[in-house]
Structures are given as C-alpha cells and as structure tokens.
Motif scaffolding. Sequence first.
Motif, mmCIF file in Angstrom:
data_model
loop_
_atom_site.group_PDB
_atom_site.id
_atom_site.type_symbol
_atom_site.label_atom_id
_atom_site.label_comp_id
_atom_site.label_asym_id
_atom_site.label_seq_id
_atom_site.Cartn_x
_atom_site.Cartn_y
_atom_site.Cartn_z
ATOM 1 N N GLN A 83 -23.645 10.573 38.731
ATOM 2 C CA GLN A 83 -22.417 9.891 39.134
ATOM 3 C C GLN A 83 -22.224 8.617 38.320
ATOM 4 O O GLN A 83 -21.117 8.323 37.844
ATOM 5 N N ILE A 84 -23.311 7.837 38.169
ATOM 6 C CA ILE A 84 -23.224 6.600 37.386
ATOM 7 C C ILE A 84 -22.853 6.915 35.944
ATOM 8 O O ILE A 84 -21.986 6.257 35.341
ATOM 9 N N ALA A 85 -23.485 7.939 35.365
ATOM 10 C CA ALA A 85 -23.192 8.320 33.984
ATOM 11 C C ALA A 85 -21.734 8.749 33.841
ATOM 12 O O ALA A 85 -21.049 8.379 32.866
ATOM 13 N N ALA A 86 -21.231 9.521 34.800
ATOM 14 C CA ALA A 86 -19.849 9.994 34.743
ATOM 15 C C ALA A 86 -18.847 8.855 34.855
ATOM 16 O O ALA A 86 -17.714 8.962 34.369
ATOM 17 N N ASN A 87 -19.269 7.757 35.467
ATOM 18 C CA ASN A 87 -18.398 6.585 35.611
ATOM 19 C C ASN A 87 -18.543 5.594 34.464
ATOM 20 O O ASN A 87 -18.090 4.453 34.566
ATOM 21 N N GLY A 88 -19.198 6.029 33.394
ATOM 22 C CA GLY A 88 -19.298 5.188 32.199
ATOM 23 C C GLY A 88 -20.587 4.424 32.059
ATOM 24 O O GLY A 88 -20.724 3.599 31.157
ATOM 25 N N GLY A 89 -21.549 4.673 32.947
ATOM 26 C CA GLY A 89 -22.833 3.980 32.872
ATOM 27 C C GLY A 89 -22.905 2.809 33.822
ATOM 28 O O GLY A 89 -21.936 2.448 34.487
ATOM 29 N N GLY A 90 -24.089 2.214 33.902
ATOM 30 C CA GLY A 90 -24.305 1.108 34.822
ATOM 31 C C GLY A 90 -25.771 0.780 34.925
ATOM 32 O O GLY A 90 -26.440 0.641 33.903
ATOM 33 N N THR B 22 -19.451 9.294 48.131
ATOM 34 C CA THR B 22 -19.183 8.145 47.261
ATOM 35 C C THR B 22 -18.372 8.605 46.042
ATOM 36 O O THR B 22 -17.178 8.821 46.164
ATOM 37 N N GLY B 23 -18.998 8.752 44.897
ATOM 38 C CA GLY B 23 -18.288 9.239 43.720
ATOM 39 C C GLY B 23 -17.983 8.187 42.680
ATOM 40 O O GLY B 23 -17.832 8.502 41.494
ATOM 41 N N ASP B 24 -17.885 6.918 43.076
ATOM 42 C CA ASP B 24 -17.520 5.862 42.130
ATOM 43 C C ASP B 24 -18.654 4.856 41.910
ATOM 44 O O ASP B 24 -18.430 3.755 41.402
ATOM 45 N N VAL B 25 -19.886 5.226 42.241
ATOM 46 C CA VAL B 25 -21.017 4.309 42.122
ATOM 47 C C VAL B 25 -21.336 4.034 40.647
ATOM 48 O O VAL B 25 -21.386 4.960 39.823
ATOM 49 N N THR C 29 -19.473 -0.991 41.560
ATOM 50 C CA THR C 29 -19.555 -0.346 42.855
ATOM 51 C C THR C 29 -21.017 0.026 43.089
ATOM 52 O O THR C 29 -21.591 0.791 42.309
ATOM 53 N N VAL C 30 -21.611 -0.533 44.123
ATOM 54 C CA VAL C 30 -23.056 -0.491 44.319
ATOM 55 C C VAL C 30 -23.396 0.312 45.575
ATOM 56 O O VAL C 30 -22.753 0.154 46.621
ATOM 57 N N LEU C 31 -24.418 1.164 45.451
ATOM 58 C CA LEU C 31 -25.016 1.810 46.618
ATOM 59 C C LEU C 31 -26.376 1.188 46.854
ATOM 60 O O LEU C 31 -27.248 1.234 45.983
ATOM 61 N N VAL D 276 -33.015 10.262 45.361
ATOM 62 C CA VAL D 276 -31.751 9.531 45.323
ATOM 63 C C VAL D 276 -31.290 9.351 43.882
ATOM 64 O O VAL D 276 -30.101 9.519 43.567
ATOM 65 N N VAL D 277 -32.206 9.023 42.986
ATOM 66 C CA VAL D 277 -31.840 8.863 41.575
ATOM 67 C C VAL D 277 -31.272 10.162 41.013
ATOM 68 O O VAL D 277 -30.247 10.167 40.311
#
Length: 232
Positions: A114-121, A67-70, A7-9, A107-108
């Motif tokens: 959020q990215i960390a909470a979703n398991g990284g990316g 968002t929340g799922d980025v 999921t990309v912003l 922005v970062v």
Amino acid sequence: MDLSASTVLVTGANRGLGRALTAELLSRGATVYAGARNPDQVDLPGATPIALDITDSASIAAAAKATGDVTVLINNAGISVGGNLLAGDPDGIRRDMDTNFYGTLSVVRAIAPQIAANGGGAILNVLSVLSWFTFPDLGAYCAAKSAQWSLTNALRVQLADQGIRVAGLHVGGMDTDMSRELDGPKTAPADVARLAADGLADGAYEIVVDDISRQVQGGLAGGVAALYPRLP
C-alpha cells in the motif's frame, strides 16, 4: 519527510507509547489511523480508530482493506511475557515471538504494498535497547526484539527500491504499563514520541532515544566482553 502530508497507521495506538505517537503525529498535521484490538479504546480526537490484532491474519487483512492511503506504518504493538528461555513457559516464549516478530512481519507484508502504491514513505519498528542486550529473565522478549531488529535490517534493504525507508526506534526504560515493575530511569512516552517523529522527519535509520541505548549501541563493537563483562 513531511509528516503533515503523511497518512500514518500506528499499531497498538490505544495506550502507552502508541497513544503518545498518535497524539504527536496528529499535532504535526498527519492523518492517523489508530490501530487497536479494541478500537473503542482509542480516545484521541482526530484519530481514525481501526480494529487491528497483529496476531490475527484476518484482522490484518481487514485493516489493510479499510485504509488504502497509508504512507507511514509504525509497528508499535507488542507484548513482554518476560520468559526465562531455560525455565519459562514455552507458550509464553512463543507468544513473545509470535507478537513482536511474526506480528510485525505480517503487518508489514500487508501494508508495505500500500505504501509503495502511494508513492513510497516509511516504516518505523518500535524496538528496544533489549534488541541489542539480553537480561536472562527477560530472555524471550529480548530474543523477539533481537529478531525484530534483524527483520528491520532486512526490510530496509528489501524495500529501499520501492521508496520505503525503514527505521528502528531503540529505547530503554519507558513509563508505560509494560515496564511498570521495572526499576531505573524511565522516559516519558510523549518524549519518546517526539524524538521518534523527529527521526522520521529527518529520515533516520536508527532512532536512539536515551543514554542507555546509546551506551549499549556503542558496546556492540566491543563484542561479548564489552556487553557482558561478568563472563569469565
């Protein structure tokens, strides 16, 4: 990285490279939030428009809440006032730094947790060959992009333990509104977007798009004499 599961912003997604990046990611099966100061200008089917002004802290906070799922952030939004550092308008010089450096950082800071909470990316910062080389008449933009490159290097070290891989995209002339007045070869935004997506998928730290960027990158090891041979 499997972009089809991401999921990309994308910031600055309503035109130019941002629009091309959004289209490319959608074609690869990604879910895409298309950030723009005016989300009504986002015209790509499948993208979710998000109001986002990267120079406005309230706008950034609202986008993060919406968002929340980025899992992937692409910092594409930027400006080029083009100020000469000695003779240019000081307000324009500050605008270049406020947008390209501080805007990206803001922005970062909002989205990385959020990215960390979703398991990284991943995070991709759209830089420029001018983060490595300076034209005096574009000194403000070059300084801001150099600062953004330094920011990218700091972030990739700081965020690695959170499972976030931080990449920089370096490109020379590109066929967008920002470089309309510039001469020389220009790469189509769709081609840059494809190479950027390939680099993200491969886990590259530096995505170097064109020959001029590769040439300047190679010249960094030669120091001032290699980059600015006209100096006495």
